[in-house]
Write a protein that holds these residues in place. Structure first.
Motif, PDB file in Angstrom:
ATOM      1  N   ARG A  76       0.829  -1.211   0.000  1.00  0.00           N
ATOM      2  CA  ARG A  76       0.000   0.000   0.000  1.00  0.00           C
ATOM      3  C   ARG A  76       0.862   1.259   0.000  1.00  0.00           C
ATOM      4  NH1 ARG A  76      -4.792  -0.826   4.521  1.00  0.00           N
ATOM      5  NH2 ARG A  76      -5.280  -3.021   4.094  1.00  0.00           N
ATOM      6  N   PHE A  77       2.096   1.119   0.444  1.00  0.00           N
ATOM      7  CA  PHE A  77       2.916   2.292   0.720  1.00  0.00           C
ATOM      8  C   PHE A  77       4.074   2.391  -0.264  1.00  0.00           C
ATOM      9  CE2 PHE A  77       1.234   0.513   4.758  1.00  0.00           C
ATOM     10  CZ  PHE A  77       0.252   1.469   4.968  1.00  0.00           C
ATOM     11  N   PHE A 130       9.406   5.698  16.931  1.00  0.00           N
ATOM     12  CA  PHE A 130       8.618   6.725  16.233  1.00  0.00           C
ATOM     13  C   PHE A 130       7.135   6.383  16.299  1.00  0.00           C
ATOM     14  CE2 PHE A 130       6.617   8.789  12.645  1.00  0.00           C
ATOM     15  CZ  PHE A 130       7.189  10.054  12.642  1.00  0.00           C
ATOM     16  N   PHE A 131       6.799   5.116  16.089  1.00  0.00           N
ATOM     17  CA  PHE A 131       5.396   4.703  16.166  1.00  0.00           C
ATOM     18  C   PHE A 131       4.820   4.937  17.560  1.00  0.00           C
ATOM     19  CE2 PHE A 131       2.669   1.083  17.483  1.00  0.00           C
ATOM     20  CZ  PHE A 131       1.512   1.438  16.807  1.00  0.00           C
ATOM     21  N   LEU A 132       5.567   4.556  18.587  1.00  0.00           N
ATOM     22  CA  LEU A 132       5.062   4.710  19.947  1.00  0.00           C
ATOM     23  C   LEU A 132       4.965   6.178  20.360  1.00  0.00           C
ATOM     24  CD1 LEU A 132       6.983   1.782  21.686  1.00  0.00           C
ATOM     25  CD2 LEU A 132       4.538   1.878  21.150  1.00  0.00           C
ATOM     26  N   ALA A 133       5.852   7.010  19.818  1.00  0.00           N
ATOM     27  CA  ALA A 133       5.841   8.431  20.174  1.00  0.00           C
ATOM     28  C   ALA A 133       4.825   9.224  19.361  1.00  0.00           C
ATOM     29  CB  ALA A 133       7.236   9.024  19.981  1.00  0.00           C
ATOM     30  N   GLN A 134       4.578   8.825  18.109  1.00  0.00           N
ATOM     31  CA  GLN A 134       3.765   9.632  17.210  1.00  0.00           C
ATOM     32  C   GLN A 134       2.496   8.942  16.723  1.00  0.00           C
ATOM     33  OE1 GLN A 134       4.709  12.734  16.645  1.00  0.00           O
ATOM     34  NE2 GLN A 134       6.710  12.534  17.642  1.00  0.00           N
ATOM     35  N   GLY A 135       2.394   7.638  16.879  1.00  0.00           N
ATOM     36  CA  GLY A 135       1.276   6.885  16.317  1.00  0.00           C
ATOM     37  C   GLY A 135       0.018   6.942  17.156  1.00  0.00           C
ATOM     38  N   PRO A 136      -1.064   6.311  16.671  1.00  0.00           N
ATOM     39  CA  PRO A 136      -2.382   6.408  17.320  1.00  0.00           C
ATOM     40  C   PRO A 136      -2.676   5.300  18.317  1.00  0.00           C
ATOM     41  CG  PRO A 136      -2.620   5.373  15.194  1.00  0.00           C
ATOM     42  CD  PRO A 136      -1.147   5.647  15.363  1.00  0.00           C
ATOM     43  N   ALA A 137      -1.666   4.532  18.720  1.00  0.00           N
ATOM     44  CA  ALA A 137      -1.935   3.412  19.637  1.00  0.00           C
ATOM     45  C   ALA A 137      -1.310   3.706  21.001  1.00  0.00           C
ATOM     46  CB  ALA A 137      -1.418   2.105  19.036  1.00  0.00           C
ATOM     47  N   ALA A 174       5.677  -0.427   8.533  1.00  0.00           N
ATOM     48  CA  ALA A 174       4.479  -1.262   8.402  1.00  0.00           C
ATOM     49  C   ALA A 174       4.841  -2.739   8.550  1.00  0.00           C
ATOM     50  CB  ALA A 174       3.816  -1.005   7.050  1.00  0.00           C
ATOM     51  N   TRP A 175       5.947  -3.144   7.956  1.00  0.00           N
ATOM     52  CA  TRP A 175       6.394  -4.536   8.063  1.00  0.00           C
ATOM     53  C   TRP A 175       6.679  -4.892   9.519  1.00  0.00           C
ATOM     54  CZ3 TRP A 175      10.473  -7.316   9.883  1.00  0.00           C
ATOM     55  CH2 TRP A 175      10.668  -8.601   9.373  1.00  0.00           C
ATOM     56  N   ALA A 189      -6.741   2.609  12.704  1.00  0.00           N
ATOM     57  CA  ALA A 189      -6.203   3.964  12.852  1.00  0.00           C
ATOM     58  C   ALA A 189      -4.728   4.007  12.469  1.00  0.00           C
ATOM     59  CB  ALA A 189      -6.394   4.444  14.290  1.00  0.00           C
ATOM     60  N   THR A 190      -4.001   2.942  12.773  1.00  0.00           N
ATOM     61  CA  THR A 190      -2.582   2.889  12.421  1.00  0.00           C
ATOM     62  C   THR A 190      -2.395   2.820  10.912  1.00  0.00           C
ATOM     63  OG1 THR A 190      -1.991   1.860  14.518  1.00  0.00           O
ATOM     64  CG2 THR A 190      -0.462   1.544  12.687  1.00  0.00           C
ATOM     65  N   LEU A 191      -3.220   2.053  10.219  1.00  0.00           N
ATOM     66  CA  LEU A 191      -3.130   1.996   8.766  1.00  0.00           C
ATOM     67  C   LEU A 191      -3.409   3.369   8.145  1.00  0.00           C
ATOM     68  CD1 LEU A 191      -4.870  -1.438   8.074  1.00  0.00           C
ATOM     69  CD2 LEU A 191      -2.461  -0.859   7.670  1.00  0.00           C
ATOM     70  N   ALA A 192      -4.384   4.085   8.679  1.00  0.00           N
ATOM     71  CA  ALA A 192      -4.671   5.435   8.178  1.00  0.00           C
ATOM     72  C   ALA A 192      -3.503   6.372   8.483  1.00  0.00           C
ATOM     73  CB  ALA A 192      -5.967   5.956   8.805  1.00  0.00           C
TER      74      ALA A 192
END
Length: 324
Positions: free
Chosen positions: A10-11, A87-94, A20-21, A50-53
């Motif tokens: 998708r990306f 980065f995901f934990l600091a900036q993502g939606p989870a 994503a992987w 939400a993470t996919l978006a």
């Protein structure tokens, strides 16, 4: 094409694809045999969606991710993967990041480092230890009989400096136990913290009939490996329908897109690439691309190893003690 491949495709941006992987690839360990709880990036289907978006928006403007994850001075895959997950934990939606790379010291000597401390939307406080590993299954030709079965010690790092059973033991006895130590309690970070293993990667097999070790996740990402002579014998015809790409270490996570100009260059230089791969002096990860309409898609990924590597790898797998 696997579900993981369809999701990653998708990306467009390579770094977003890697993130994503990391988030969506299957665990390398089987939950009921892992010896510790396995980390789950999402508490709910809503967080997953939400993470996919969020990744789609990041794909359109990935500069912030590039700044955080791309260090021209480092080629260490573990550091790169840590930067992606942070980065995901600091900036993502989870989940919300509390701290990363927390050192524990005794008498001014560092005895360990907690990878990630986080809090979920439901209030769970978690300690994640991240490991991203790429092991080749070697096995013992004299021991194996149909159906072939593996032991965790049969999975060795390509450079024979790492082994799955020893990494697994260290994860359980040292890394995941860090938040229960008195040195951690002295930091004043509260708790209790539930330790979880975040173990991703790919396992490579010479024989597709091998039954994975019981600790290995049923859906783990797989690849192949061949000696240089075996690879040369199976790829003795050069044509413009297939292209081989050597994967640098920081490209070991997600598949990459092969654009038309890149494919033309690779097919033009196919003879030189084949000669190089036939004479590899150390294990080399490669990806095979095939034509797919007007474009090219990654068909498989594997390691080409020197002809003497299997004998050395079997000795390494059988060695009783090794420092990580």
């Amino acid at each position: 094409m696997t579900d993981l491949s369809r999701l990653v495709d998708r990306f467009e941006d390579a770094t977003v694809r890697d993130l994503a992987w990391l988030l969506f690839s299957p665990d390398l360990l089987r939950a009921r045999a892992a010896g510790a709880p396995l980390a789950q990036p999402f508490e709910s289907a809503e967080e997953r969606d939400a993470t996919l978006a969020w990744l789609a928006a990041l794909d359109a403007a990935p500069q912030a991710l590039h700044v955080r994850s791309r260090n021209p001075k480092s080629t260490r895959l573990g550091i790169y993967a840590e930067s992606l997950l942070e980065f995901f934990l600091a900036q993502g939606p989870a989940a919300r990041l509390i701290a990363a790379n927390v050192p524990l010291r005794r008498q001014r000597r560092t005895i360990g480092e907690c990878d990630f401390l986080l809090e979920t939307a439901r209030g769970a406080r978690l300690h994640w230890e991240l490991a991203v590993k790429f092991y080749l299954h070697i096995g013992d030709d004299e021991r194996l009989s149909a159906p072939l079965s593996a032991r965790l010690s049969d999975y060795v790092g390509p450079n024979l400096q790492d082994r799955f059973d020893l990494k697994h033991a260290r994860l359980l006895t040292h890394q995941l136990a860090l938040t229960s130590r008195p040195e951690f309690a002295a930091l004043g970070l509260g708790g209790p913290w539930q330790a979880q293993a975040f173990v991703k990667g790919r396992l490579f097999y010479r024989d597709e009939a091998v039954e994975p070790a019981p600790e290995v996740g049923a859906q783990h990402v797989r690849g192949w490996w061949l000696t240089a002579s075996e690879w040369s014998e199976r790829n003795d015809v050069i044509d413009d329908s297939r292209a081989w790409v050597v994967q640098p270490r920081l490209a070991w996570l997600a598949s990459r897109r092969l654009h038309a100009d890149d494919a033309k260059s690779l097919t033009r230089d196919a003879a030189a690439i084949r000669a190089h791969l036939t004479a590899v002096s150390s294990p080399t990860m490669v990806a095979a691309y095939v034509r797919d309409g007007a474009g090219w898609r990654e068909e498989s990924r594997g390691f080409i190893v020197p002809d003497d590597w299997p004998e050395r790898a079997r000795a390494f797998a059988a060695s009783p003690v090794m420092a990580e």
